[in-house]
Write a protein that holds these residues in place. Structure first.
Motif, PDB file in Angstrom:
ATOM      1  N   ASN A   1       0.830  -1.237  -0.021  1.00 17.08           N
ATOM      2  CA  ASN A   1       0.013  -0.038   0.164  1.00 17.08           C
ATOM      3  C   ASN A   1       0.893   1.130   0.019  1.00 17.08           C
ATOM      4  O   ASN A   1       1.797   1.228   0.195  1.00 17.08           O
ATOM      5  CB  ASN A   1      -0.999   0.013   1.298  1.00 17.08           C
ATOM      6  N   ALA A   2       0.210   2.319  -0.463  1.00 12.98           N
ATOM      7  CA  ALA A   2       1.176   3.692  -0.385  1.00 12.98           C
ATOM      8  C   ALA A   2       1.563   4.152   0.870  1.00 12.98           C
ATOM      9  O   ALA A   2       2.699   4.934   0.914  1.00 12.98           O
ATOM     10  CB  ALA A   2       0.314   4.722  -1.049  1.00 12.98           C
ATOM     11  N   LYS A   3       0.990   3.871   1.850  1.00  9.17           N
ATOM     12  CA  LYS A   3       1.343   4.328   3.233  1.00  9.17           C
ATOM     13  C   LYS A   3       2.494   3.794   3.749  1.00  9.17           C
ATOM     14  O   LYS A   3       3.270   4.100   4.600  1.00  9.17           O
ATOM     15  CB  LYS A   3       0.339   3.867   4.356  1.00  9.17           C
ATOM     16  N   GLY A   4       2.928   2.355   3.299  1.00 12.46           N
ATOM     17  CA  GLY A   4       4.186   1.539   3.495  1.00 12.46           C
ATOM     18  C   GLY A   4       3.940   0.974   4.814  1.00 12.46           C
ATOM     19  O   GLY A   4       4.931   0.828   5.537  1.00 12.46           O
ATOM     20  N   SER A   5       2.664   0.251   5.020  1.00 11.60           N
ATOM     21  CA  SER A   5       2.492  -0.326   6.422  1.00 11.60           C
ATOM     22  C   SER A   5       2.488  -1.610   6.316  1.00 11.60           C
ATOM     23  O   SER A   5       2.254  -2.313   7.257  1.00 11.60           O
ATOM     24  CB  SER A   5       1.133   0.091   6.990  1.00 11.60           C
ATOM     25  N   SER A   6       2.322  -2.147   5.363  1.00 13.18           N
ATOM     26  CA  SER A   6       2.576  -3.524   4.844  1.00 13.18           C
ATOM     27  C   SER A   6       3.470  -4.044   3.459  1.00 13.18           C
ATOM     28  O   SER A   6       3.484  -3.200   2.741  1.00 13.18           O
ATOM     29  CB  SER A   6       0.927  -4.217   4.501  1.00 13.18           C
ATOM     30  N   VAL A   7       4.084  -5.178   3.575  1.00 16.50           N
ATOM     31  CA  VAL A   7       5.017  -5.520   2.407  1.00 16.50           C
ATOM     32  C   VAL A   7       4.156  -6.494   1.716  1.00 16.50           C
ATOM     33  O   VAL A   7       3.858  -7.755   2.268  1.00 16.50           O
ATOM     34  CB  VAL A   7       6.233  -5.918   3.006  1.00 16.50           C
ATOM     35  N   SER A   8       4.423  -6.784   0.431  1.00 13.71           N
ATOM     36  CA  SER A   8       3.867  -7.844  -0.681  1.00 13.71           C
ATOM     37  C   SER A   8       5.018  -8.494  -1.065  1.00 13.71           C
ATOM     38  O   SER A   8       4.667  -9.802  -1.639  1.00 13.71           O
ATOM     39  CB  SER A   8       2.761  -7.272  -1.628  1.00 13.71           C
ATOM     40  N   GLU A   9       6.150  -7.939  -1.144  1.00 16.58           N
ATOM     41  CA  GLU A   9       7.286  -8.798  -1.774  1.00 16.58           C
ATOM     42  C   GLU A   9       8.540  -8.292  -1.154  1.00 16.58           C
ATOM     43  O   GLU A   9       8.749  -7.201  -0.845  1.00 16.58           O
ATOM     44  CB  GLU A   9       7.406  -8.652  -3.081  1.00 16.58           C
ATOM     45  N   VAL A  10       9.404  -9.349  -0.777  1.00 18.87           N
ATOM     46  CA  VAL A  10      10.580  -9.235  -0.327  1.00 18.87           C
ATOM     47  C   VAL A  10      11.606  -9.993  -1.277  1.00 18.87           C
ATOM     48  O   VAL A  10      11.417 -11.137  -1.576  1.00 18.87           O
ATOM     49  CB  VAL A  10      10.989  -9.898   1.017  1.00 18.87           C
ATOM     50  N   THR A  11      12.772  -9.491  -1.670  1.00 18.21           N
ATOM     51  CA  THR A  11      13.803 -10.274  -2.294  1.00 18.21           C
ATOM     52  C   THR A  11      15.078 -10.094  -1.440  1.00 18.21           C
ATOM     53  O   THR A  11      15.490  -8.974  -1.125  1.00 18.21           O
ATOM     54  CB  THR A  11      14.014  -9.455  -3.826  1.00 18.21           C
ATOM     55  N   THR A  12      15.535 -11.243  -1.064  1.00 21.84           N
ATOM     56  CA  THR A  12      16.709 -11.052  -0.186  1.00 21.84           C
ATOM     57  C   THR A  12      17.952 -11.777  -1.020  1.00 21.84           C
ATOM     58  O   THR A  12      17.954 -12.639  -1.396  1.00 21.84           O
ATOM     59  CB  THR A  12      16.266 -12.307   1.093  1.00 21.84           C
ATOM     60  N   TYR A  13      19.278 -10.751  -0.927  1.00 26.16           N
ATOM     61  CA  TYR A  13      20.236 -11.234  -1.586  1.00 26.16           C
ATOM     62  C   TYR A  13      21.378 -11.400  -0.365  1.00 26.16           C
ATOM     63  O   TYR A  13      21.419 -10.617   0.476  1.00 26.16           O
ATOM     64  CB  TYR A  13      20.945  -9.944  -2.384  1.00 26.16           C
ATOM     65  N   GLN A  14      22.093 -12.492  -0.468  1.00 26.47           N
ATOM     66  CA  GLN A  14      23.027 -12.594   0.708  1.00 26.47           C
ATOM     67  C   GLN A  14      24.365 -13.316  -0.008  1.00 26.47           C
ATOM     68  O   GLN A  14      24.406 -14.237  -0.868  1.00 26.47           O
ATOM     69  CB  GLN A  14      22.409 -13.805   1.547  1.00 26.47           C
ATOM     70  N   VAL A  15      25.398 -12.874   0.863  1.00 28.02           N
ATOM     71  CA  VAL A  15      26.766 -13.333   0.336  1.00 28.02           C
ATOM     72  C   VAL A  15      27.573 -13.696   1.755  1.00 28.02           C
ATOM     73  O   VAL A  15      27.680 -12.837   2.604  1.00 28.02           O
ATOM     74  CB  VAL A  15      27.525 -12.271  -0.307  1.00 28.02           C
TER      75      VAL A  15
END
Length: 125
Positions: free
Chosen positions: A107-121
């Motif tokens: 949402n535009a308010k930024g109070s919930s996340v619909s996608e996460v992409t995690t990069y790790q090294v």
């Protein structure tokens, strides 16, 4: 309990603070906080791993992750419907992992996340 180190400028807006707190919640395996902060159809992308879809899959994998002894957050920033956090984690087994989590808000308010992409090294420091 996971030791947390944060640069002073990371939480300078509510959205920045939200992605920072969500990243720390992942490190601490704070599953209730994470599930309250993501949409029902959350998508967690980890290149090289199976993409997870939905809260049930997310919670099941979080239960199995290695424990983080310390997390250092270098930067947390947002712009529009996206945000990112980078830093380094020291696992309880001594392994050090540099990471970057890229978030898409539901949402535009930024109070919930619909996608996460995690990069790790894996690093040696």
């Amino acid at each position: 309990m996971t030791h947390v180190i944060i640069r002073e400028d990371c939480g300078n807006s509510p959205k920045n603070r939200f992605v920072q707190d969500l990243t720390i919640a992942f490190a601490r395996r704070d599953i209730p906080y994470i599930l309250d902060s993501v949409s029902d159809d959350i998508c967690w992308i980890r290149p090289g791993e199976k993409t997870l879809q939905g809260k049930a899959e997310l919670a099941a994998v979080l239960e199995k992750l290695d424990r983080v002894a310390e997390i250092t957050v270098y930067h947390a920033f947002t712009h529009g419907k996206t945000g990112a956090v980078n830093g380094v984690m020291q696992l309880e087994n001594g392994q050090s992992i540099a990471f970057c989590d890229v978030y898409v808000f539901s949402n535009a308010k930024g109070s919930s996340v619909s996608e996460v992409t995690t990069y790790q090294v894996t690093t040696d420091r």
